[in-house]
Design a protein around this motif. Structure first.
Motif, mmCIF file in Angstrom:
data_model
loop_
_atom_site.group_PDB
_atom_site.id
_atom_site.type_symbol
_atom_site.label_atom_id
_atom_site.label_comp_id
_atom_site.label_asym_id
_atom_site.label_seq_id
_atom_site.Cartn_x
_atom_site.Cartn_y
_atom_site.Cartn_z
ATOM 1 N N UNK A 35 -8.160 10.687 8.043
ATOM 2 C CA UNK A 35 -8.807 9.590 8.757
ATOM 3 C C UNK A 35 -9.215 8.466 7.808
ATOM 4 N N UNK A 36 -9.171 8.719 6.505
ATOM 5 C CA UNK A 36 -9.599 7.751 5.506
ATOM 6 C C UNK A 36 -8.428 7.239 4.672
ATOM 7 N N UNK A 37 -7.534 8.135 4.302
ATOM 8 C CA UNK A 37 -6.438 7.811 3.391
ATOM 9 C C UNK A 37 -5.146 7.663 4.180
ATOM 10 N N UNK A 94 -1.642 6.863 -6.944
ATOM 11 C CA UNK A 94 -1.942 5.704 -6.103
ATOM 12 C C UNK A 94 -2.454 6.200 -4.758
ATOM 13 N N UNK A 95 -3.531 5.598 -4.292
ATOM 14 C CA UNK A 95 -4.116 5.965 -3.005
ATOM 15 C C UNK A 95 -4.296 4.689 -2.185
ATOM 16 N N UNK A 96 -3.698 4.675 -0.989
ATOM 17 C CA UNK A 96 -3.880 3.568 -0.048
ATOM 18 C C UNK A 96 -4.777 4.055 1.079
ATOM 19 N N UNK A 97 -5.784 3.276 1.376
ATOM 20 C CA UNK A 97 -6.722 3.626 2.440
ATOM 21 C C UNK A 97 -6.330 2.909 3.721
ATOM 22 N N UNK A 98 -6.873 3.356 4.829
ATOM 23 C CA UNK A 98 -6.556 2.742 6.116
ATOM 24 C C UNK A 98 -7.019 1.287 6.195
ATOM 25 N N UNK A 99 -7.931 0.877 5.322
ATOM 26 C CA UNK A 99 -8.351 -0.527 5.281
ATOM 27 C C UNK A 99 -7.378 -1.382 4.469
ATOM 28 N N UNK A 123 -8.432 15.569 2.881
ATOM 29 C CA UNK A 123 -8.077 14.773 1.713
ATOM 30 C C UNK A 123 -9.182 13.776 1.361
ATOM 31 N N UNK A 124 -9.841 13.222 2.355
ATOM 32 C CA UNK A 124 -10.947 12.305 2.097
ATOM 33 C C UNK A 124 -12.076 12.981 1.354
ATOM 34 N N UNK A 125 -12.440 14.184 1.761
ATOM 35 C CA UNK A 125 -13.514 14.919 1.091
ATOM 36 C C UNK A 125 -13.102 15.269 -0.339
ATOM 37 N N UNK A 126 -11.856 15.760 -0.510
ATOM 38 C CA UNK A 126 -11.392 16.107 -1.849
ATOM 39 C C UNK A 126 -11.403 14.867 -2.747
#
Length: 78
Positions: A17-19, A32-37, A60-63
């Motif tokens: 829900x975040x990534x 590399x991490x892209x977020x929903x924003x 994944x967001x919590x980790x």
């Protein structure tokens, strides 16, 4: 936060829900991490075991928040 030459790393969609997407270059140990924003961050010196745990994590967001966000040098790409 460092600024280095940016090379493209292929990112894949993840269920979170975040990534939105994640990409990893094991030879250079870059994540590399892209977020929903739509913001994209690059994390340096991330070992293969951490990446594997991240991808296997139920949340994944919590980790990310607990093990990656403040544990590695990073730069914002977008």
């Amino acid at each position: 936060m460092k600024h280095r030459r940016r090379t493209r790393i292929v990112r894949w969609p993840v269920s979170s829900s975040v990534i939105k997407t994640v990409g990893y270059d094991p030879a250079r140990r870059i994540l590399d991490v892209e977020f929903h924003n739509e913001h994209v961050y690059r994390y340096e010196d991330v070992d293969n075991a951490t990446f594997a745990e991240f991808m296997a994590a139920e949340s994944k967001g919590r980790y990310f928040n607990e093990h990656i966000q403040h544990g590695y040098e990073y730069e914002r790409l977008l």
